[in-house]
Design an enzyme around this catalytic site. Structure first.
Site: not given
Length: 129
Positions: A57, A122, A126
């Site tokens: 993703h 955040y 990833q």
């Protein structure tokens, strides 16, 4: 960099998954995808603040002027990136039997300026291991 995008508020957090959550976003494809996204954003007058992928993703934080239709921008991100990835990596298309690179759904949320740094951290976390 944030000062330059104040005229674009609101900040928007976008997440989209690869179809069937397949882990195709290798470091090579991820870097290519980020460049494609920057090009598309530029054509829409959208400024990408941060973007990072995991294996299945992508997260993007962007700033958009109010007149930009977000659905058209997201549709362009998904369709153009899928077409280019399939063109340059035909082996991926063989594994996605439905013919789509991205899942049809996605997450989109505005981000308040107070929380922008937290969301950026955040998204940065990833990255591909």
């Amino acid at each position: 960099m944030i000062e330059a995008v104040i005229q674009y508020i609101p900040f928007v957090h976008y997440i989209c998954c690869v179809k069937y959550r397949r882990k195709f976003l290798t470091p090579e494809i991820s870097e290519y995808l980020k460049k494609v996204n920057q090009d598309i954003a530029g054509k829409f007058g959208v400024q990408i603040i941060e973007q990072e992928t995991d294996r299945d993703h992508i997260h993007i934080i962007f700033a958009s002027k109010p007149e930009v239709q977000l659905s058209k921008f997201i549709n362009s991100l998904k369709s153009t990136s899928a077409r280019l990835i399939f063109r340059d990596h035909p082996e991926i298309k063989k594994e996605l039997w439905g013919g789509n690179f991205w899942s049809p759904s996605y997450f989109l949320s505005t981000v308040g300026e107070v929380k922008l740094e937290d969301v950026k951290k955040y998204v940065q976390s990833q990255g591909n291991p």
